[in-house]
Design an enzyme around this catalytic site. Structure first.
Site, PDB file in Angstrom:
ATOM      1  N   GLU A  36     -10.151 -35.237 -19.882  1.00 63.82           N
ATOM      2  CA  GLU A  36     -11.261 -34.638 -18.921  1.00 63.82           C
ATOM      3  C   GLU A  36     -10.594 -34.036 -17.793  1.00 63.82           C
ATOM      4  O   GLU A  36      -9.741 -34.765 -17.055  1.00 63.82           O
ATOM      5  CB  GLU A  36     -12.193 -35.618 -18.629  1.00 63.82           C
ATOM      6  CG  GLU A  36     -13.287 -34.986 -17.463  1.00 63.82           C
ATOM      7  CD  GLU A  36     -13.999 -36.117 -16.931  1.00 63.82           C
ATOM      8  OE1 GLU A  36     -14.554 -35.748 -15.805  1.00 63.82           O
ATOM      9  OE2 GLU A  36     -14.504 -37.210 -17.483  1.00 63.82           O
ATOM     10  N   LYS A 125     -22.894 -41.888 -20.229  1.00 60.67           N
ATOM     11  CA  LYS A 125     -21.756 -42.543 -19.177  1.00 60.67           C
ATOM     12  C   LYS A 125     -22.661 -43.303 -17.977  1.00 60.67           C
ATOM     13  O   LYS A 125     -23.290 -42.558 -17.409  1.00 60.67           O
ATOM     14  CB  LYS A 125     -20.882 -41.661 -18.665  1.00 60.67           C
ATOM     15  CG  LYS A 125     -20.585 -41.306 -17.251  1.00 60.67           C
ATOM     16  CD  LYS A 125     -19.803 -40.075 -16.809  1.00 60.67           C
ATOM     17  CE  LYS A 125     -19.865 -39.767 -15.510  1.00 60.67           C
ATOM     18  NZ  LYS A 125     -18.928 -38.706 -14.998  1.00 60.67           N
TER      19      LYS A 125
END
Length: 213
Positions: A36, A125
């Protein structure tokens, strides 16, 4: 997934385009298969495009701190494969899925988690995980659909990673304890192996415990 890979997302906040080739290969070599690059990193557009061009066949290349639909559209044109958000935005989730990208939306409460799930998210998440702790995740998991994968993000270290996995997390997103802006490749290699080792040891112990049940 083979024995050398793990469901861990490497968060490279602050990385610069000229550093991409010094760090991502080390992460892939260690066993990371999700990278990411947060959108508040310097020249993130260049970094994402470069990472996609060079490493998308070896790892899922994603962008983080994605806040709006316009950003999702821009990332889609760069070939981004994963959208990670810090918050729960149904329009962002829907847009990412429509663009055939994976999405990992940030949630803090059951209300936010179910909002993301109702929009189509298959994984969420929990952020910031360290402020809630493994006990909160265990309680949250008890009411979520069994197929929803929960990733702990925020304050995860090689030492506490097993606690979150034991609480029911499918994986984790790793920030400052894996990569800090400006750190050396040697440090990235060291921390990457520490996290992969912690994950593998947990899986090994969990498998042994099941055998003895």
């Amino acid at each position: 997934m083979n024995s050398k890979t793990a469901p861990l997302v490497a968060i490279l906040r602050g990385i610069r385009p000229e550093e991409i080739d010094n760090h991502i290969p080390l992460l892939i070599e260690a066993g990371f298969r999700a990278i990411e690059i947060p959108m508040n990193s310097p020249q993130w557009e260049i970094s994402v495009a470069q990472a996609v061009s060079k490493y998308s066949k070896q790892a899922t290349i994603g962008a983080g701190t994605v806040l709006n639909v316009e950003s999702v559209d821009q990332l889609a044109t760069l070939g981004c494969q994963l959208i990670v958000t810090p918050n729960t935005r149904p329009d962002v989730i829907r847009c990412a899925l429509d663009r055939r990208m994976q999405v990992l939306p940030g949630c803090a409460t059951p209300t936010e988690a179910f909002s993301a799930i109702d929009t189509g998210a298959q994984q969420i998440k929990l952020f910031p995980a360290s402020q809630f702790g493994p006990g909160y995740i265990r309680a949250l998991k008890s009411v979520l659909p069994a197929h929803i994968a929960v990733y702990a993000v925020g304050g995860i270290t090689p030492e506490n990673l097993p606690l979150y996995l034991d609480a029911g997390c499918s994986g984790a997103g790793l920030g400052n304890d894996l990569y800090r802006a400006g750190q050396t490749p040697a440090r990235t290699r060291e921390q990457a192996h520490a996290f992969i080792t912690a994950y593998q040891l947990f899986i090994t112990h969990a498998s042994r415990d099941k055998e003895h049940l």
